[in-house]
Design an enzyme around this catalytic site. Structure first.
Site, PDB file in Angstrom:
ATOM      1  N   GLU A 161       0.799  -1.224   0.000  1.00 50.75           N
ATOM      2  CA  GLU A 161       0.000   0.000   0.000  1.00 50.75           C
ATOM      3  C   GLU A 161       0.829   1.271   0.000  1.00 50.75           C
ATOM      4  OE1 GLU A 161       0.897  -1.636   2.526  1.00 50.75           O
ATOM      5  OE2 GLU A 161       0.155  -0.911   4.439  1.00 50.75           O
ATOM      6  N   ASP A 214      -0.206  -3.878   5.066  1.00 50.97           N
ATOM      7  CA  ASP A 214       0.081  -4.063   6.494  1.00 50.97           C
ATOM      8  C   ASP A 214      -0.671  -5.257   7.072  1.00 50.97           C
ATOM      9  OD1 ASP A 214       1.808  -1.971   6.606  1.00 50.97           O
ATOM     10  OD2 ASP A 214       0.434  -0.560   7.560  1.00 50.97           O
ATOM     11  N   ASP A 259      -2.684  -5.946   9.406  1.00 47.74           N
ATOM     12  CA  ASP A 259      -3.737  -5.643  10.362  1.00 47.74           C
ATOM     13  C   ASP A 259      -5.064  -5.591   9.625  1.00 47.74           C
ATOM     14  OD1 ASP A 259      -3.646  -3.277   8.949  1.00 47.74           O
ATOM     15  OD2 ASP A 259      -2.973  -2.047  10.626  1.00 47.74           O
ATOM     16  N   GLU A 307      -6.964  -3.048   8.579  1.00 48.83           N
ATOM     17  CA  GLU A 307      -7.003  -2.136   7.435  1.00 48.83           C
ATOM     18  C   GLU A 307      -6.209  -2.710   6.268  1.00 48.83           C
ATOM     19  OE1 GLU A 307      -8.860   0.658   7.133  1.00 48.83           O
ATOM     20  OE2 GLU A 307      -9.671   0.048   9.063  1.00 48.83           O
ATOM     21  N   TYR A 323       6.613  -4.233  12.982  1.00 49.59           N
ATOM     22  CA  TYR A 323       5.306  -3.596  12.790  1.00 49.59           C
ATOM     23  C   TYR A 323       4.870  -2.869  14.057  1.00 49.59           C
ATOM     24  CZ  TYR A 323       0.569  -2.929  11.114  1.00 49.59           C
ATOM     25  OH  TYR A 323      -0.618  -2.373  10.704  1.00 49.59           O
ATOM     26  N   ARG A 383       1.845  -1.458  15.001  1.00 46.12           N
ATOM     27  CA  ARG A 383       0.472  -1.470  15.545  1.00 46.12           C
ATOM     28  C   ARG A 383       0.245  -2.827  16.195  1.00 46.12           C
ATOM     29  NH1 ARG A 383      -0.161   1.198  10.500  1.00 46.12           N
ATOM     30  NH2 ARG A 383      -0.572   3.419  10.811  1.00 46.12           N
ATOM     31  N   HIS A 395       0.734  -9.699  16.620  1.00 44.88           N
ATOM     32  CA  HIS A 395       2.076  -9.325  16.178  1.00 44.88           C
ATOM     33  C   HIS A 395       3.009  -9.253  17.379  1.00 44.88           C
ATOM     34  CE1 HIS A 395       0.022  -8.298  12.503  1.00 44.88           C
ATOM     35  NE2 HIS A 395      -0.752  -7.465  13.169  1.00 44.88           N
TER      36      HIS A 395
END
Length: 752
Positions: free
Chosen positions: A9, A82, A84, A86, A299, A301, A345
């Site tokens: 992205e 990513d 997650d 999103e 990562y 988040r 994660h």
């Protein structure tokens, strides 16, 4: 021979991957989401099980066309957004665009961007995770329903342009309720008494009165304090007990998203958004002189303190090399996750702990370096032994009084060698050597007046801590929540702390009164839990969404009838109209709130208003203590299209104006855009009172914008912030400030 296609992205991430993969893959970037709900309608089919009606985001046509063309000729397609919710949504929408019979489509999950991690992710791809996508989609639908069904009520009953949001309004509620607590708080006087003493060896030290006549002293006045002082004067001060105990302080766990945001705020005053923007850059990759584009952290988040066995082995070797065997525990330290952590994660850690911060100092700008060093030191420290202290406590008798003094001296630094405390955490008076029975010389008795303090206003760090404690929001949403509560004039920050505006207090009261459950803290936390259960496969989204919609619709219909309409039923005050003596009311106009006489049209008197620290509404005086520097006449407060300002009372002969209540510039916590400038963007006002935003290094740097900068990296060129724009239809969007980019983003469903 056809290459495989890898789609991520972010252009920065694409650049990092291209460096590591060479000619084996073609890497393209979607530049964020390619699909979303439409911006000018609900975009949810109520009759079809609340199914979302996604559309391609305007402006993404060229990117989608390029991706589809590359996918047509690729032997395999890997989707690497990513790891997650999103990111999973982006991957699913990309798959919908490129999926064709016979095409192999894989999901690649990158937790870090090292050569080994990249190859491992591509060699071990996974299937697209429908449960995670379903959870993201359910969250999107719930948030859209709340925003689109409740916000129009505020337009009808207060003023156009206001908005409500499922999570953000609850965060606003926390700020508003704290504001009310402060407004009704009544300080109580109390006194402390300290004795300044000298022992056989220096230094002088102070001891605090702990008990008087065997009880805790509750001293409420200067007279009481002086009476105690008079009784203690001339008495012998003798050490009754002096005891030293060893105290151990364990290392903190490695960072998760919330603790990183809190610590970066406490140490560097970074906003949550700035911390995440810097962390995203460190994760996706930065340009190093000797290595090229390299990802420096894992990562960012995450809510898990878990660390891989490989990383533990690496950090233990680093500790041994840098600090020696005394600083290496016999076995790795394992930290327990907090209750409810998803553990999807690892903790936030360096991608390679062998990259010492000092070796990267010349490659990273100041803030990137500070954040990387913080992450590196915290990770190294989490695998080091406790620090130990000699904690000395001395009780000192003086007739009916018992005083106590204490200090703590470091004997073994342990983890503090890698992760020192902040200066304000490490300030303590040092005591001289003391022994039981030792007689001390009294130098002075010091009575000191104190007042109880109201609860402190939230900083970004303390608000994130409370949101996490209450189960509101998730690692990926904290920064957005904090940004949203500031973008609707519901709050402002002063000296780093959130203040609720009059509008914020009003909107909170209306929404909580009309929707007591939907904007309840426990209800919001329970909804977050249900969304987590959808992702975990423990719950289906369809039935949950239908139940929520029926509940919401019922409450909206009720609020349409019962919610107070401030346009027809304004708020009463105790302020008396200067013209006719009526009790004035608060009304709302395009430029905000004001006091108006309820006897209109017989009496048309209006005036601006303020609410003082005690919450009392007061009219603004027509004249102020400010004097016009041009003609010497009094300045008067005025309200224009750009807010409140001071104007000369000699108008029209003198047209001098100046901003009102803006003697100190308001920092946005955003660095200047220009690479050769170390300034930051602050809120300013023109001579006519119009708000604008510019660099605090003016006139050395003349960067300035009429539109408000928003702490979000441009997905096209990587500029550190975007500019908020509103078109003639009141639609909000973002635009890149770089003249050679000007990338635009339409904010779909970004209601508060």
């Amino acid at each position: 021979m056809a290459k495989s296609l890898l789609i991520v992205e972010s252009p920065t991430k694409a650049k990092t991957l291209t460096r590591h993969l060479g000619q084996r893959f073609r890497v393209l970037a979607s530049v964020g989401h390619i699909k979303d709900l439409p911006k000018n309608k609900l975009g949810i089919d109520i009759e079809d099980g609340l199914s979302p009606q996604y559309v391609n985001i305007p402006g993404k046509e060229k990117i989608i066309k390029e991706i589809k063309k590359a996918a047509a000729g690729a032997k395999a397609i890997y989707l690497g957004p990513d790891p997650d919710r999103e990111g999973e949504a982006i991957a699913w929408h990309l798959a919908q665009e490129v999926s064709k019979p016979g095409k192999n489509i894989y999901r690649a999950l990158f937790n870090e961007f090292t050569q080994a991690a990249i190859l491992k992710a591509l060699e071990n791809p996974v299937q697209l995770d429908f449960k995670k996508y379903e959870a993201q989609q359910a969250r999107r639908i719930v948030d859209r329903l709340v925003g689109y069904l409740i916000s129009p009520l505020l337009w009808q009953k207060v003023r156009y342009g206001l908005s409500a949001g499922r999570v953000q309004t609850v965060a606003l509620r926390l700020i508003a309720e704290r504001e009310k607590e402060i407004a009704v708080f009544v300080p109580e006087e109390h006194w402390s008494i300290r004795a300044k003493l000298r022992a056989g060896q220096p230094p002088l030290f102070e001891a605090k009165l702990l008990k008087f006549t065997g009880k805790e002293p509750k001293v409420k006045s200067a007279e009481q304090a002086q009476q105690i002082v008079d009784q203690l004067k001339g008495l012998a001060f003798v050490v009754e007990r002096a005891e030293t105990k060893e105290k151990r302080e364990k290392a903190p766990p490695p960072f998760i998203t919330s603790t990183l945001q809190q610590e970066a705020h406490n140490r560097f005053r970074f906003s949550a958004g700035k911390t995440m923007r810097l962390a995203q850059k460190l994760y996706e990759g930065v340009e190093l002189k000797e290595e090229g584009q390299v990802g420096l952290i894992t990562y960012m988040r995450t809510d898990s303190t878990r660390v891989s066995e490989e990383a533990l082995a690496q950090v233990r070797q680093t500790i041994l090399q840098l600090y020696g065997r005394d600083y290496l525990p016999k076995k790795p330290i394992i930290y327990k996750n907090k209750k409810g952590a998803q553990d999807a994660h690892e903790a936030i850690r360096p991608a390679g702990v062998d990259r010492h911060p000092e070796a990267l100092k010349e490659d990273l700008d100041r803030d990137l370096f500070r954040l990387y060093e913080l992450i590196w030191r915290r990770f190294v420290a989490c695998q080091m032994p406790p620090a130990t202290f000699d904690a000395l406590t001395a009780d000192i008798a003086a007739g009916p009084g018992l005083f106590r003094a204490s200090d703590s001296q470091l004997t073994f630094p342990g983890f503090l060698l890698a992760y020192p405390r902040r200066k304000e955490e490490d300030q303590q008076e040092k005591l001289p050597p003391l022994s039981s029975g030792e007689r001390l010389a009294l130098k002075e008795l010091i009575p000191k007046q104190h007042f109880t303090e109201p609860p402190p206003r939230f900083t970004e760090a303390s608000l994130i801590r409370d949101l996490e404690r209450l189960g509101i929001g998730r690692p990926s949403t904290y920064a957005a929540i904090l940004a949203n509560v500031q973008q609707r004039d519901y709050t402002y920050k002063d000296k780093g702390r959130f203040h609720a505006t009059e509008l914020g207090l009003l909107v909170t009261d209306l929404l909580v009164s009309a929707f007591p459950q939907i904007f309840d803290v426990k209800f919001t936390a329970a909804m977050e839990q249900r969304l987590d259960e959808i992702e975990a496969g423990k719950r289906k989204s369809g039935p949950s969404l239908k139940r929520f919609y029926r509940f919401l619709q019922k409450n909206v219909e009720k609020a349409k009838k019962n919610m107070r309409n401030l346009k027809t039923d304004p708020v009463a005050t105790d302020v008396v109209c200067e013209k006719c003596g009526s009790t004035m009311v608060i009304k709302w106009g395009k430029l905000g709130q004001f006091l108006a006489c309820p006897s209109f049209p017989e009496c048309d008197y209006t005036t601006d208003m303020v609410r003082d620290e005690a919450g009392i509404i007061r009219p603004l005086k027509h004249e102020t203590d400010e004097i016009c520097e041009k003609c010497g006449q009094p300045m008067v407060p005025k309200t224009g299209r750009y807010g409140r300002f001071l104007a000369c009372s000699g108008y029209p002969d003198c047209k001098n104006t100046r901003p009102l209540d803006r003697k100190k510039p308001l920092s946005l916590g955003i660095n200047c855009l220009r690479p050769d400038c170390d300034g930051e963007i602050i809120e300013k006002f023109s001579k006519k009172g119009r708000k604008f935003y510019g660099c605090n290094r003016f006139p050395k740097c003349d960067l300035a914008f009429w539109n408000k900068p928003v702490e979000m990296k441009c997905p096209n060129c990587g500029a550190p912030f975007m500019l908020e724009k509103v078109n003639k239809d009141k639609d909000r969007g973002l635009s890149c400030p770089q003249e050679d980019c000007r990338h635009n983003i339409e904010l779909v469903g970004q209601n508060l």
